[in-house]
Design a protein around this motif. Structure first.
Motif, PDB file in Angstrom:
ATOM      1  N   ILE A 155      -6.495  -4.951   8.410  1.00 41.69           N
ATOM      2  CA  ILE A 155      -7.501  -4.278   8.674  1.00 41.69           C
ATOM      3  C   ILE A 155      -8.495  -6.693   7.661  1.00 41.69           C
ATOM      4  O   ILE A 155      -9.140  -6.357   7.581  1.00 41.69           O
ATOM      5  N   MET A 156      -6.904  -6.146   6.604  1.00 41.73           N
ATOM      6  CA  MET A 156      -6.979  -6.925   5.460  1.00 41.73           C
ATOM      7  C   MET A 156      -7.789  -8.934   6.233  1.00 41.73           C
ATOM      8  O   MET A 156      -7.998  -9.606   6.054  1.00 41.73           O
ATOM      9  N   ASP A 176     -20.844   4.787  21.262  1.00 45.07           N
ATOM     10  CA  ASP A 176     -19.475   5.910  20.802  1.00 45.07           C
ATOM     11  C   ASP A 176     -19.729   6.546  21.917  1.00 45.07           C
ATOM     12  O   ASP A 176     -20.759   7.459  21.981  1.00 45.07           O
ATOM     13  N   SER A 223     -21.510  13.403  16.433  1.00 38.63           N
ATOM     14  CA  SER A 223     -22.680  13.721  15.868  1.00 38.63           C
ATOM     15  C   SER A 223     -22.573  13.502  14.577  1.00 38.63           C
ATOM     16  O   SER A 223     -22.865  14.954  14.518  1.00 38.63           O
ATOM     17  N   ILE A 248      -3.566   1.374  18.513  1.00 37.09           N
ATOM     18  CA  ILE A 248      -2.781   1.242  17.452  1.00 37.09           C
ATOM     19  C   ILE A 248      -3.887   2.053  16.131  1.00 37.09           C
ATOM     20  O   ILE A 248      -4.790   1.172  16.442  1.00 37.09           O
ATOM     21  N   TYR A 249      -3.527   2.406  15.610  1.00 34.73           N
ATOM     22  CA  TYR A 249      -4.409   2.674  14.133  1.00 34.73           C
ATOM     23  C   TYR A 249      -4.648   1.431  13.200  1.00 34.73           C
ATOM     24  O   TYR A 249      -2.966   1.575  13.051  1.00 34.73           O
ATOM     25  N   PRO A 250      -5.538   0.878  12.998  1.00 41.09           N
ATOM     26  CA  PRO A 250      -5.304  -0.516  12.114  1.00 41.09           C
ATOM     27  C   PRO A 250      -3.954  -0.382  10.952  1.00 41.09           C
ATOM     28  O   PRO A 250      -4.085   1.065  10.261  1.00 41.09           O
ATOM     29  N   THR A 251      -4.193  -1.285  10.459  1.00 40.93           N
ATOM     30  CA  THR A 251      -2.672  -0.968   9.022  1.00 40.93           C
ATOM     31  C   THR A 251      -3.507  -1.796   8.342  1.00 40.93           C
ATOM     32  O   THR A 251      -4.540  -2.663   8.419  1.00 40.93           O
ATOM     33  N   MET A 252      -3.648  -1.431   7.122  1.00 39.63           N
ATOM     34  CA  MET A 252      -4.019  -2.477   5.455  1.00 39.63           C
ATOM     35  C   MET A 252      -3.945  -3.619   6.005  1.00 39.63           C
ATOM     36  O   MET A 252      -5.097  -4.817   5.750  1.00 39.63           O
ATOM     37  N   TYR A 274       0.583  -1.184  -0.428  1.00 38.28           N
ATOM     38  CA  TYR A 274       0.313   0.052  -0.121  1.00 38.28           C
ATOM     39  C   TYR A 274       0.949   0.771   0.436  1.00 38.28           C
ATOM     40  O   TYR A 274       1.170   1.388   1.319  1.00 38.28           O
ATOM     41  N   ARG A 317     -12.045  -5.137  14.451  1.00 37.25           N
ATOM     42  CA  ARG A 317     -10.743  -3.970  15.676  1.00 37.25           C
ATOM     43  C   ARG A 317     -10.454  -4.271  15.954  1.00 37.25           C
ATOM     44  O   ARG A 317      -8.916  -4.416  15.948  1.00 37.25           O
ATOM     45  N   ARG A 349      -9.844 -10.450   8.294  1.00 39.33           N
ATOM     46  CA  ARG A 349     -11.111 -11.150   8.316  1.00 39.33           C
ATOM     47  C   ARG A 349     -10.876 -12.598   8.223  1.00 39.33           C
ATOM     48  O   ARG A 349     -11.773 -13.266   7.663  1.00 39.33           O
ATOM     49  N   ASN A 392     -17.574   9.551  22.427  1.00 39.10           N
ATOM     50  CA  ASN A 392     -17.661  10.863  21.668  1.00 39.10           C
ATOM     51  C   ASN A 392     -18.717  11.684  21.170  1.00 39.10           C
ATOM     52  O   ASN A 392     -18.648  12.663  20.855  1.00 39.10           O
ATOM     53  N   THR A 393     -19.614  10.670  20.774  1.00 41.68           N
ATOM     54  CA  THR A 393     -20.987  11.271  20.082  1.00 41.68           C
ATOM     55  C   THR A 393     -21.998  10.717  20.411  1.00 41.68           C
ATOM     56  O   THR A 393     -23.257  11.861  20.469  1.00 41.68           O
ATOM     57  N   GLU A 450      -8.870  -0.234  23.462  1.00 42.86           N
ATOM     58  CA  GLU A 450      -7.899  -0.505  22.632  1.00 42.86           C
ATOM     59  C   GLU A 450      -6.799   0.358  23.379  1.00 42.86           C
ATOM     60  O   GLU A 450      -5.919  -0.866  22.420  1.00 42.86           O
ATOM     61  N   VAL A 475     -19.029   1.285  19.330  1.00 38.65           N
ATOM     62  CA  VAL A 475     -17.554   1.628  19.055  1.00 38.65           C
ATOM     63  C   VAL A 475     -16.921   0.460  20.334  1.00 38.65           C
ATOM     64  O   VAL A 475     -17.065  -0.124  21.502  1.00 38.65           O
ATOM     65  N   MET A 518      -0.632   3.394   5.998  1.00 34.22           N
ATOM     66  CA  MET A 518      -1.357   1.873   5.648  1.00 34.22           C
ATOM     67  C   MET A 518      -0.554   0.936   5.877  1.00 34.22           C
ATOM     68  O   MET A 518      -1.285  -0.348   6.200  1.00 34.22           O
ATOM     69  N   SER A 560       1.411   2.404  10.197  1.00 33.70           N
ATOM     70  CA  SER A 560      -0.109   2.522  10.538  1.00 33.70           C
ATOM     71  C   SER A 560       1.324   4.364  12.012  1.00 33.70           C
ATOM     72  O   SER A 560       1.250   4.434  12.947  1.00 33.70           O
TER      73      SER A 560
END
Ligand SMILES: Cc1cc2nc3c(=O)[nH]c(=O)nc-3n(C[C@H](O)[C@H](O)[C@H](O)COP(=O)(O)OP(=O)(O)OC[C@H]3O[C@@H](n4cnc5c(N)ncnc54)[C@H](O)[C@@H]3O)c2cc1C
Ligand code: SF4
Ligand code: SF4
Lengths: 713, 261
Positions: free
Chosen positions: B194-195, B12, A415, B187-191, A263, B75, B198, B14-15, B41, B35, A389, A392
């Motif tokens: 994410i892939m 969530d 929201s 941690i923000y997920p990498t691609m 990516y 997630r 699954r 936050n919202t 997290e 969430v 990507m 991270s």
């Protein structure tokens, strides 16, 4: 072809030696160029054969006619003569080579005009060389320094060209002297006769010595060229031919996200061949550095270094890319790598620092000014893509931006249900309530939620109502377009947001590719008005650019207009009646990058402002396509500015230099950055930041209540 | 090592404005955006860090919740967790702390964990009692408020946050560890994450899989009862002191009256 007056090689032995050397040099040159071409062939594919006719036409104009450089007349003319001089001088060389085979060019032999022209060019180039050398050695403009080739490369090249010309002049001089004028040339006719006294034999010998000297310098030049920055001499024409003819504001689509292996770009060979060709074509002129807002405010980003860094990394990895080095590649001569520092660093975080990548505002100034159509921004974003990507690895404040866009459809922890709250009480219909609306006002996140920019949205509503436009907004059905995510490198998130928005826009029949089928199916065409393409307008250049230029990559084709253009149109169609010259404050206008440079809108906003303001528009030093970014693009608005001077304050100071009282902009991010910048330089008393829509809305009020006190009085 | 992390899906924070349903007297959890608990997290980040430093270890995320909690576990997988277990059963609806912990403990027991991570408290319910109850059900020691976790031989050693600094605390393995909030970055997920999420192992368990009786959990097994709910009293507005030369005196008096000076 006539035989020359004197044989330069003096017989078949000399000619054979010449042929051997000549072929050897040509082979080394060919292999070295071949190595460079192989690297391109191993890179990613990319189609650059669209718009073929335009490409050919432009090529003739730009390369042969030198129309690009001629835009700047003085250096342009110098370049024009150097280029053509270079080509004409090649005939002289050809003539000398033919001499080895007992031939000569009729063009030169028979007609003194051509020979004279040739020598005039020789003189001209010699003079230019001295000028270039002075510039390089004495003035030393900072942008000319090179990480890749060291300071000597420039001098070696200048020295070689100088030697080529000097030996040519000497060959001509002694040719003339030895043949007593039969071998005519302009320089020969000037200097040759002074050497008659040496006697013919000596003159013939000297003629041969300098002939060999000339040939050998030319061949060294040929062998040296592919490893030097003057590689651009060969690569530039191709780079101009293969430049981007698609919309400038569109970043390349990352296809097949579900099945890809990588990516973005972390290794040079993951770029497309065209992105790598850019590195070969870079003339290292450094113009891009001089206009870059990051460079100019002390950030560790120099766009030229990005281009050269990619080239350096590519050459570093040449053996990995093309496989085991063969015998030729092991020769020191074969090395197309400029300087030889041994340790190989990774491309991202090594040759190119991460801080440099994050400092880019994607303003496009570098690409605009580059004389050889190099594309900096796609490379920077490609490397950001890998960081985001694959690793991270990005500034920590961006995490919440990504999460919020993904979860809430806007950059904040709000929201999205509250997206239409700003319009409460303004009588603005939602698309769901007015599905036949002629115009969709795409408000964007800033207009919807940011306190300052809600005022702009309100002003635009006033204008639309005054002009009797049948419009609606999407409210909670609208989500962030994904633009900041894409430019930060999160292609996945952008595609997610784009798909979502495309679905909504298509459901209301805005897709021009689907418009006809939709009309047929839902019978929209009943009042004859909706059958024409329906328009989306927006005050946000980033929404505008991505919907207009990037959504088509995912099948979303829309008629999108920036509000400044729409307002101009309403005025020229007579739908808006505005008092001319009502505003007497001195005003300057800032071209937002994604309206100006990326989409070519310069005149419309100025026309509107010039009507309203009694002083017209006072221009800043850098304006129109040379406009200096506010610092908010490319996702920078969501990142901290930790290093150097502030970009927004730099631009605000430029506005203050004009002594303007109003800094007009046409972008919510510019407005946010400038409001902040004005506070930063404590100029709140002197300078107002206003969107063009706010100025127009005030003019409308003025028109409605002519007795009211005039603004600025 | 077999490491587990307990995670929960929540509205969530936050919202979504927390609302209580006056009829059931419980938090409204349907029809709002859900969430993975942001606190969890960061706990996941702590567990991943330990797994990676230990090597040869497997990290499993486990959650009790309705079918929608799958998203939260996905997630977690995208962030780098290896495997996920969701315990979902209509009979679990209305579980209180006791029922929740009993269920989680039953599922954990089957897995013979070496280390179980929890957050100190959830962001929605924040009783902070589930981890302790899990430890009790499993008969394991519990290490709390960890800001750093290491495994040394057969011991877990943590730095435990205190008001003035930290204590070093250790216990034999297996153990339950709760993470002090703010000690780790999510941690923000990498691609790739994410892939591959699954395709990673994902199992779903019901009460019968765990051999639990419906009467022990859910509404039926709840030992807590919410008697009434009411609005917390709004805080009284503060007093604004305008400086007319004697502001410092007034403030000093005020602080003295409250024995703060
Ligand atoms: C009578 C009654 C009925 C209730 N009915 C429901 C209901 O139907 N649905 C509902 O969602 N809540 C219900 N609750 C709320 C429920 O008690 C709590 O959500 C649950 O016990 C967790 O408590 P907590 O949020 O305070 O967790 P804490 O103890 O603050 O959580 C600390 C940590 O424990 C772990 N953890 C907590 N809960 C879970 C879980 N479910 N799965 C995995 N790990 C977990 C996490 O790591 C979490 O961060 C009910 C409460 C009562 C009193
Ligand atoms: S402006 Fe273009 S050619 Fe000049 S240094 Fe920059 S990238 Fe290279
Ligand atoms: S796009 Fe703008 S900020 Fe980025 S490198 Fe080019 S000039 Fe600099």
């Amino acid at each position: 072809m006539a035989p020359p007056a004197i044989s330069p090689t003096g017989g078949w032995i000399g000619t054979t030696i010449f042929v051997v050397i000549f072929l050897a040099a040509l082979t080394v040159f060919g292999l070295r160029v071949g190595q460079l071409v192989t690297l391109l062939a191993k890179a990613r594919r990319e189609d650059r054969t669209d718009h073929l006719e335009e490409r050919i036409g432009d090529f003739l104009l730009v390369v042969l006619g030198q129309s690009g450089v001629l835009r700047d007349p003085i250096p342009g003319l110098a370049h024009f003569f150097t280029f053509w001089g270079f080509i004409i001088i090649q005939f002289g060389l050809l003539n000398l080579i033919l001499g080895a085979f007992n031939g000569s060019l009729l063009l030169i032999g028979h007609d003194h005009t051509f020979a004279a022209l040739l020598d005039l060019f020789v003189l001209f180039v010699l003079v230019s060389l001295i000028v270039f050398a002075v510039r390089r050695g004495i003035v030393r403009p900072r942008q000319l320094s090179s990480r890749l080739h060291g300071p000597w490369d420039g001098f070696i090249i200048l020295g070689l060209i100088f030697l080529v010309l000097l030996t040519l002049a000497l060959v001509e001089t002694f040719g003339f002297a030895a043949s007593h004028g039969e071998e005519w040339s302009l320089l020969g006719s000037w200097f040759g006769p002074s050497f008659y006294g040496l006697g013919t034999a000596t003159n013939v010998a000297l003629y041969r010595v300098f002939w060999w000297a000339h040939i050998l310098t030319v061949l060294s030049f040929l062998v040296y060229l592919p490893g030097s920055k003057h590689l651009h001499l060969m690569a530039t024409p191709f780079n101009v031919f293969f430049r981007n003819y698609g919309p400038r504001g569109a970043l390349p689509l990352l296809e097949n996200l579900e099945e890809r292996e990588d990516y973005g770009v972390s290794k040079a060979e993951q770029f497309t061949w065209k992105q790598l060709l850019d590195g070969y074509a870079c003339t290292e002129c450094g113009r891009c550095n001089t206009v870059c807002p990051a460079t100019n405010t002390g950030k560790p980003l120099l766009p030229k270094e990005i281009i050269l860094g990619v080239k350096e990394s590519l050459l570093d990895r040449r053996h990995e890319i093309v496989g085991e080095p063969n015998l030729f590649q092991k020769l020191p001569l074969a090395d197309v790598r400029g300087n030889g520092h041994e340790e190989i660093q990774p491309l991202v975080g090594g040759v190119i620092s991460k801080e440099a990548l994050w400092a880019c505002t994607t303003c496009g100034a570098c690409m605009e000014i580059c004389p050889v159509s190099i594309e900096h921004v796609p490379k920077i974003v490609d490397m950001r893509r890998s960081l985001v990507m694959e690793e991270s690895d990005f500034p920590p404040e961006v995490t919440s931006l990504f999460n919020n866009i993904e979860r809430n459809g806007n950059p904040w922890e709000i929201s999205n249900d509250r997206r239409a709250e700003w319009a409460a009480g303004l009588g603005v219909p939602l698309m769901a309530e007015n599905p036949e609306a002629e115009v969709l006002y795409w408000v964007g996140c800033m207009g919807s939620f940011d306190q300052r920019n809600r005022k702009v949205a309100t002003a635009l509503v006033k204008i639309l109502k005054a002009a009797g436009v049948n419009f609606a907004i999407l409210g909670p059905e609208e989500s962030c377009t994904g633009d900041p995510a894409r430019r930060i490198g999160n292609e996945y998130l952008w595609q997610m947001m784009a798909q979502q928005n495309i679905e909504v826009l298509n459901s209301y029949g805005f897709n021009t590719a689907q418009a006809e089928t939709a009309t047929a199916q839902h019978g929209h065409g009943h009042n004859g008005q909706t059958s024409r393409a329906r328009t989306i307008i927006t005050a946000c250049p980033h929404c505008f650019n991505t919907i207009k230029n990037e959504y088509p990559q995912l099948g979303g084709h829309y008629e999108v207009i920036h509000h400044s253009v729409f307002i101009d149109r309403l005025i020229s169609e007579g739908r808006l009646q505005l008092p001319s010259g009502f505003d007497h404050r001195k005003l300057t206008y800032h071209d937002p990058c994604y309206v100006g440079r990326y989409n070519g809108v310069y005149d419309e906003p100025r026309r509107v402002l010039a009507v309203l303001n009694s002083n017209g528009v006072t221009e800043m030093r850098r304006n129109r396509n040379r406009s200096f970014c506010c610092g908010g693009g490319g996702g920078r608005a969501w990142m901290e500015e930790r290093i150097g001077k502030r970009v927004n304050q730099t631009r605000v100071n430029e506005a203050l230099e004009t002594e303007a009282e109003v800094l007009a902009a046409a972008c919510p991010f510019c407005i946010m950055m400038f409001e902040d910048g004005v506070k930063g330089v404590e100029a709140e008393e002197r300078l107002q930041v206003e969107d063009i829509a706010e100025i127009v809305a005030r003019a409308l009020e003025e028109a409605a209540t002519p007795s009211a006190t005039r603004a600025g009085q | 090592m077999k490491i587990f992390v307990c995670v929960k899906q929540i509205p969530d924070p936050n919202t979504v404005e927390s609302k209580l349903d006056p009829a059931t007297k419980r938090l409204v959890r349907t029809g709002v955006s859900l969430v993975l608990d942001p606190g969890d997290e960061t706990t996941i980040a702590a567990a991943i860090k330990l797994r990676d430093s230990l090597g040869n270890s497997e990290l499993t995320a486990i959650s009790m919740g309705p079918a929608s909690a799958q998203e939260a576990l996905r997630r977690a997988l995208a962030m780098g967790v290896d495997r996920a277990i969701l315990i979902s059963d209509p009979a679990l609806a209305g579980s209180d702390v006791l029922g929740t912990a009993r269920t989680l403990a039953a599922a954990l027991k089957r897995e013979n964990p070496d280390l179980i991570f929890c957050s100190t408290e959830s962001t929605d319910g924040y009783t902070g009692m589930v981890p302790g109850a899990i430890a009790e059900f499993l008969g394991l020691p519990q290490l709390t408020f960890a800001r750093e976790i290491n495994v040394e031989g057969t011991k877990a050693v943590i730095k435990r946050v205190t008001q003035t600094g930290y204590e070093v605390v250790e216990s034999p393995l297996p153990a339950v560890v709760t993470i002090a909030s703010g000690s780790f970055e999510a941690i923000y997920p990498t691609m790739k994450g994410i892939m591959s999420a699954r395709k990673k192992p994902f199992s779903q368990l019901s009460l019968s899989d765990l051999g639990l009786d419906p009467s022990q959990v859910g509404e039926a097994g709840a030992r807590e009862q919410v008697l009434s709910i009411g609005k917390a009293e709004a805080r009284a507005a503060g007093q604004i002191i305008k400086d007319e030369g004697n502001a410092a005196e007034i403030i000093a008096d005020f602080l003295q009256r409250h024995q703060l000076l």
